[in-house]
Design an enzyme around this catalytic site. Sequence first.
Site, mmCIF file in Angstrom:
data_model
loop_
_atom_site.group_PDB
_atom_site.id
_atom_site.type_symbol
_atom_site.label_atom_id
_atom_site.label_comp_id
_atom_site.label_asym_id
_atom_site.label_seq_id
_atom_site.Cartn_x
_atom_site.Cartn_y
_atom_site.Cartn_z
ATOM 1 N N LEU A 158 -6.367 2.101 -33.217
ATOM 2 C CA LEU A 158 -5.979 3.490 -32.976
ATOM 3 C C LEU A 158 -7.194 4.392 -32.798
ATOM 4 C CD1 LEU A 158 -3.545 5.529 -33.035
ATOM 5 C CD2 LEU A 158 -4.022 5.804 -35.468
ATOM 6 N N CYS A 159 -7.138 5.288 -31.812
ATOM 7 C CA CYS A 159 -8.108 6.388 -31.754
ATOM 8 C C CYS A 159 -7.432 7.573 -31.086
ATOM 9 C CB CYS A 159 -9.406 5.992 -31.058
ATOM 10 S SG CYS A 159 -9.350 5.921 -29.272
ATOM 11 N N GLY A 160 -8.167 8.622 -30.851
ATOM 12 C CA GLY A 160 -7.570 9.846 -30.344
ATOM 13 C C GLY A 160 -6.988 9.698 -28.953
ATOM 14 N N TRP A 178 -4.131 1.927 -29.105
ATOM 15 C CA TRP A 178 -3.158 3.024 -29.125
ATOM 16 C C TRP A 178 -3.882 4.369 -29.185
ATOM 17 C CZ3 TRP A 178 0.811 1.582 -33.538
ATOM 18 C CH2 TRP A 178 1.578 0.474 -33.119
ATOM 19 N N LEU A 186 -3.448 8.555 -30.503
ATOM 20 C CA LEU A 186 -2.756 9.339 -31.534
ATOM 21 C C LEU A 186 -1.509 10.037 -31.022
ATOM 22 C CD1 LEU A 186 -5.185 11.394 -33.787
ATOM 23 C CD2 LEU A 186 -3.485 9.703 -34.484
#
Lengths: 91, 153
Positions: free
Chosen positions: A6-8, A37, A39
């Site tokens: 996950l990151c922005g 993915w 955010l």
Amino acid sequence: MIIATLCGMGFGTSMMLKLFIDDILKAEGIKAETSPWDLGTFKGNKADIVVAPIDMEPHLRDYPAKIVLIKNLVDKAEIKEKILKAIRELS
Amino acid sequence: MHLEDLLIKNTIRAKLPLHTRDEIIQKAGELLMEADAIEPRYIQAMKKVLDELGPYCVIAPGIALLHARPEDGVKRACLSLQTLQDPVNFGHSTNDPVDLVFTLGAKDKKGHIEALAELAGFLSEEKFLQTARSFENSLTLQKEIFEYITTRK
């Protein structure tokens, strides 16, 4: 098993994490699907493990998956230790 | 696309006297604008991303990877590197202060991945970090970084 990173925005930090994890899984002979993915959209997706930069912890508090938080995103040893531990705990 | 194609040599600058997060983003953006790689609005977009998403862009101790989205004004896939004279705090829980700043502009979600993988590999090498941090002169740093990334893969 699905492992999400996950990151922005879904193509920088999370992509780097995904590439490191792919290498680790390959070396260990573990079969899993990895997916970066962002955010904005991740809450509709399902994964068994979500790997994220440590400062994203507040976004993941209620998320129904095993959460792995990484401090140094280019430290292969830290990523390897934490991801293998999470996989062991799930299996 | 390999790292040496993504990283724009002339944007590599050594030991810049910048003191705040916004000054750093501004300078990094101006260098990419001079290379005609981004539109001016990309700079504002990067600041907004940091305000909204927090300091997770500090990906490792002392290392920031800044970027916004392809649709925020990226003209071509690009990467810049600046080192700072004095480290600057970004507000990260464990990786502050920052003295190596990479700024990425992606054209889409895939085109830069090979180069990004190469960068991630180099950033995990102590020798690369030492090289990046040890030069005071921008032209020397440009030469040393390119020599490193083209001979060591």
